[in-house]
Design an enzyme around this catalytic site. Structure first.
Site, PDB file in Angstrom:
ATOM      1  N   ASP A 153      44.603  73.295  -5.208  1.00  0.00           N
ATOM      2  CA  ASP A 153      43.444  72.610  -4.656  1.00  0.00           C
ATOM      3  C   ASP A 153      42.120  73.173  -5.141  1.00  0.00           C
ATOM      4  OD1 ASP A 153      45.196  71.060  -3.127  1.00  0.00           O
ATOM      5  OD2 ASP A 153      45.288  72.623  -1.601  1.00  0.00           O
TER       6      ASP A 153
ATOM      7  N   ASP B 266      22.780  65.153 -40.868  1.00  0.00           N
ATOM      8  CA  ASP B 266      23.055  64.674 -42.212  1.00  0.00           C
ATOM      9  C   ASP B 266      22.487  63.250 -42.286  1.00  0.00           C
ATOM     10  OD1 ASP B 266      24.327  64.481 -44.797  1.00  0.00           O
ATOM     11  OD2 ASP B 266      25.799  63.189 -43.838  1.00  0.00           O
TER      12      ASP B 266
ATOM     13  N   ASP C 233      29.387  63.647 -40.705  1.00  0.00           N
ATOM     14  CA  ASP C 233      30.437  62.636 -40.617  1.00  0.00           C
ATOM     15  C   ASP C 233      31.825  63.239 -40.477  1.00  0.00           C
ATOM     16  OD1 ASP C 233      31.010  63.594 -43.110  1.00  0.00           O
ATOM     17  OD2 ASP C 233      30.465  61.782 -44.206  1.00  0.00           O
TER      18      ASP C 233
END
Length: 715
Positions: free
Chosen positions: A9, A404, A608
């Site tokens: 819990d 970039d 990327d």
């Protein structure tokens, strides 16, 4: 070995189990994730410890345990765990315990009214029966390395209250403690619901197409790579794959968080869990259920939740000293006033017992992981895949973001922006279409990105593309072909000026376009020795780039563009964005600049996820753009699945909101305990209020953390 643990819990439950297991011979590498309730450990093959010893130890501590390997063999582990978590509160062990203790206390109260002379005995019996499960768990915890558990503190306080004649208050302590534990369980399940919801996005069944095209309904988990499945309008895609037949619009918001449906056709990738809006699709399966994008996201989020943020590690260390310190204060409160000031032993024993209940650090220990878990879950829902609590904490401290250019600030796809004719034949609208047709015809034999962009533009404009023959190329400079009997060359301005002389007007047009950040290609007729016209292309900025940079400025985050592109293009794009820039950079140049900036600031690098890997690794936080691609997910600390620049600002805002939530939680936890520490010392509040202070603080911290699930972002 992997287990599913039921009944945790709060985050302190994790340390209770870990302490018990690491003391067992042959057990090592114990890792327990509170958010997912998953336990992993290594058991040496030559040890006396057996699997049943591990399971019995966990059960003695009061937790449920089941082998994940058995669950996966007998069926879906996610489904079995969901069934456990979907229990109503009264169906759980703690729910039944609360009901049982409530009935006991009610009977005791009723008996005290009917038979007042036996009322105290009725409460004593109720307390002894009610406290028994907690006392048993307390001694189990003490024997496995956790002597100062809340169960031990509560048991001592309840029994102590009986000794000094406060039977009714002892009964209230036991009952309120049981209710508090139940509330903690409900709140913990709410916190875990976000990740469970992800696993329910993938449909349970799929429509498999056999070699004859016949349809068979099969479990989605049985699909193999290269299977062909049918996806009807309104269906969820059953596996990551590639469209073989059909065109449709797909709602990918369950996977990437992108709210606008995306039109997809043959050879486009689709994600499991995406919703097919209108078309009928045939999809070739590329990944099994265990390896699809959602499964990988869930796995990465679970791993992230298991990692501890620096603040969490500090609070855990602090709590190790907090509980013994408060217990020492409680002992002094019991002993010093009666001995030194002549106080009553019963009064000060009562106050000392109340202080014991305040000594539990549950709320404090939970303050950070509860907020981090909520932040990670809401991030995953919005397409912000954050790999760990330490990353969640660090990104909010970032004051510089390095972008970039290609594929990050820009779309990564050059597009034709201008078609300009130099001779009379190609100056009007029809002439420009003819010129574009000649460009596309010559470029149809090339695989260069700029050539592909010109061909795509011609197809979109519905102009005729002629057959090209005698094709050849001058490496890196030009492409040549015969089209409709004319030998044509497409080359850069530098190459063409080596072949012919451009007029002042033509040179000015070219320079103007280049100053706008555009790449210029010129069409030259070799036989006539004349330039026919030019096409200008540019990799356009993402739609949200301008808004995102402006928002980062408002958040006092500096933005810098680092690119290997030429200075003229970089300057043109930077002026549109009002952003600092560095151009014509080699990979090692980017690393050098990042290292220099890191001396004065925390820096995030956005790329990327493919060619920016060194820079992503060097920055304090590496953030990869990429719509769910494997490289984007695996490379950096964070992956932005929607490939939106705006999500960089959303990410920093989420981190800051999470850290504010953690600070609030710490204040709630320590503040409540501090207040009741003082009121108890002065006899203003008693035992049952102390219980409320502990369980109330834990529930309050959890509920406050759950507020993060409503985070809407900056957009």
């Amino acid at each position: 070995m992997q287990y599913h643990i039921e009944g945790m819990d709060c985050a302190s439950c994790v340390s209770k189990i870990e302490k018990a297991l690491v003391r067992m011979p042959g057990v090592s590498n114990v890792q327990l994730n509170f958010a997912t309730q998953k336990l992993e450990l290594t058991l040496a093959p030559d040890t006396a410890t057996e699997t049943r010893d591990i399971e019995s130890t966990i059960k003695r501590l009061g937790f449920g345990v089941s082998d994940l390997a058995d669950q996966q063999h007998n069926g879906s582990s996610a489904g079995n765990q969901a069934a456990i978590n979907d229990q109503r509160w009264w169906q759980s062990i703690k729910g039944r315990q609360v009901i049982g203790i409530g009935i006991l206390m009610s009977l005791a109260y009723g008996l005290s009214l009917i038979f007042p002379e036996y009322g105290a005995w009725a409460f004593i019996a109720a307390v002894i029966i009610g406290v028994l499960p907690f006392a048993r768990k307390a001694f189990a915890l003490m024997s496995t390395g956790t002597p100062f558990s809340i169960e031990m503190l509560m048991s001592v306080a309840a029994i102590g209250a009986l000794i000094i004649g406060e039977a009714e208050e002892a009964a209230a302590v036991v009952f309120l403690f049981s209710v508090g534990e139940l509330l903690e369980r409900v709140a913990a399940d709410r916190a875990r619901a976000g990740i469970r919801a992800l696993s329910s996005l993938v449909p349970k069944t799929a429509i498999l197409l056999d070699a004859q095209g016949q349809q068979h309904q099969v479990p989605a988990t049985s699909l193999q790579v290269n299977d062909k499945v049918l996806v009807r309008p309104g269906d969820r895609v059953s596996a990551d794959g590639t469209i073989m037949e059909g065109v449709s619009s797909l709602d990918e918001s369950p996977v990437t968080g992108e709210s606008v449906p995306v039109v997809k056709s043959v050879d486009d990738e689709v994600f499991a869990g995406s919703i097919n809006v209108y078309g009928v699709l045939q999809v070739r399966v590329e990944k099994t259920a265990a390896d699809n994008t959602i499964a990988r996201i869930i796995e990465l989020v679970e791993q992230a939740q298991a990692s501890k943020a620096p603040t969490a590690r500090f609070i855990e260390k602090f709590s190790r000293y907090y509980t013994p310190a408060v217990m020492a204060i409680a002992a002094l409160v019991i002993i010093v006033p009666p001995l030194a000031l002549g106080g009553e032993w019963a009064t000060w024993l009562y106050r000392g017992l109340a202080l014991l209940l305040i000594a539990c650090p549950c709320a404090l220990v939970l303050s950070t992981p509860a907020a981090i878990a909520s932040g990670l879950a809401v991030g995953a829902r919005r397409g912000l895949l954050i790999k760990g609590g330490n990353v969640m904490e660090l990104v909010g401290k970032v004051t510089t973001v390095a972008f970039d250019k290609t594929g990050t600030l820009t779309e990564g796809k050059p597009r034709v922006t201008d078609v300009v004719g130099f001779t009379k034949e190609y100056t009007d609208a029809k002439g420009q279409d003819k010129l574009l047709a000649l460009f596309a015809s010559v470029d149809s034999i090339s695989s260069h990105p700029l050539a592909k962009a010109i061909v795509e533009c011609a197809i979109a404009a519905k102009v005729a593309i002629f057959d090209a023959t005698n094709a050849s190329a001058t490496a890196g400079k030009a492409v040549h072909a015969t089209v409709t009997g004319r030998f044509l060359t497409i080359g850069s301005p530098v190459y063409i000026t080596e072949r012919t002389t451009l007029s002042a007007t033509q040179q000015m047009q070219i320079e103007t376009l280049q100053n706008e950040g555009k790449t210029v290609s010129i069409l030259f007729d070799e036989q006539k020795g004349e330039t026919l016209g030019l096409v200008a292309l540019r990799d356009e900025l993402r739609e949200d780039a301008l808004q995102a940079i402006a928002l980062l400025n408002k958040m006092n985050v500096r933005s810098v563009m680092l690119t290997g592109d030429n200075s003229r293009t970089a300057k043109a794009l930077a002026s549109q964005l009002d952003i600092e820039w560095e151009a014509e950079l080699l990979p090692e140049d980017k690393l050098r600049l990042l290292s220099a900036m890191q001396e004065n600031t925390k820096i995030a690098m956005i790329g990327d996820g493919i060619n920016d890997a060194p820079a992503l690794a060097t920055a304090d936080v590496g953030i990869a753009m990429g719509s769910g691609t494997d490289v984007a997910i695996e490379t950096a600390d964070i992956a932005l699945l929607k490939s939106c620049v705006m999500d960089v600002a959303n990410l920093i805002a989420l981190s800051r909101a999470t850290m504010r939530n953690i600070h609030q939680n710490v204040v709630f936890a320590l503040g409540l305990k501090g207040v009741f520490l003082i009121t108890t010392m002065f006899g203003i509040t008693g035992l049952w209020i102390a219980v409320l202070a502990d369980t109330g603080a834990t529930v309050l911290v959890t509920l406050n953390a759950l507020r993060l699930l409503r985070f809407k972002g900056t957009s």
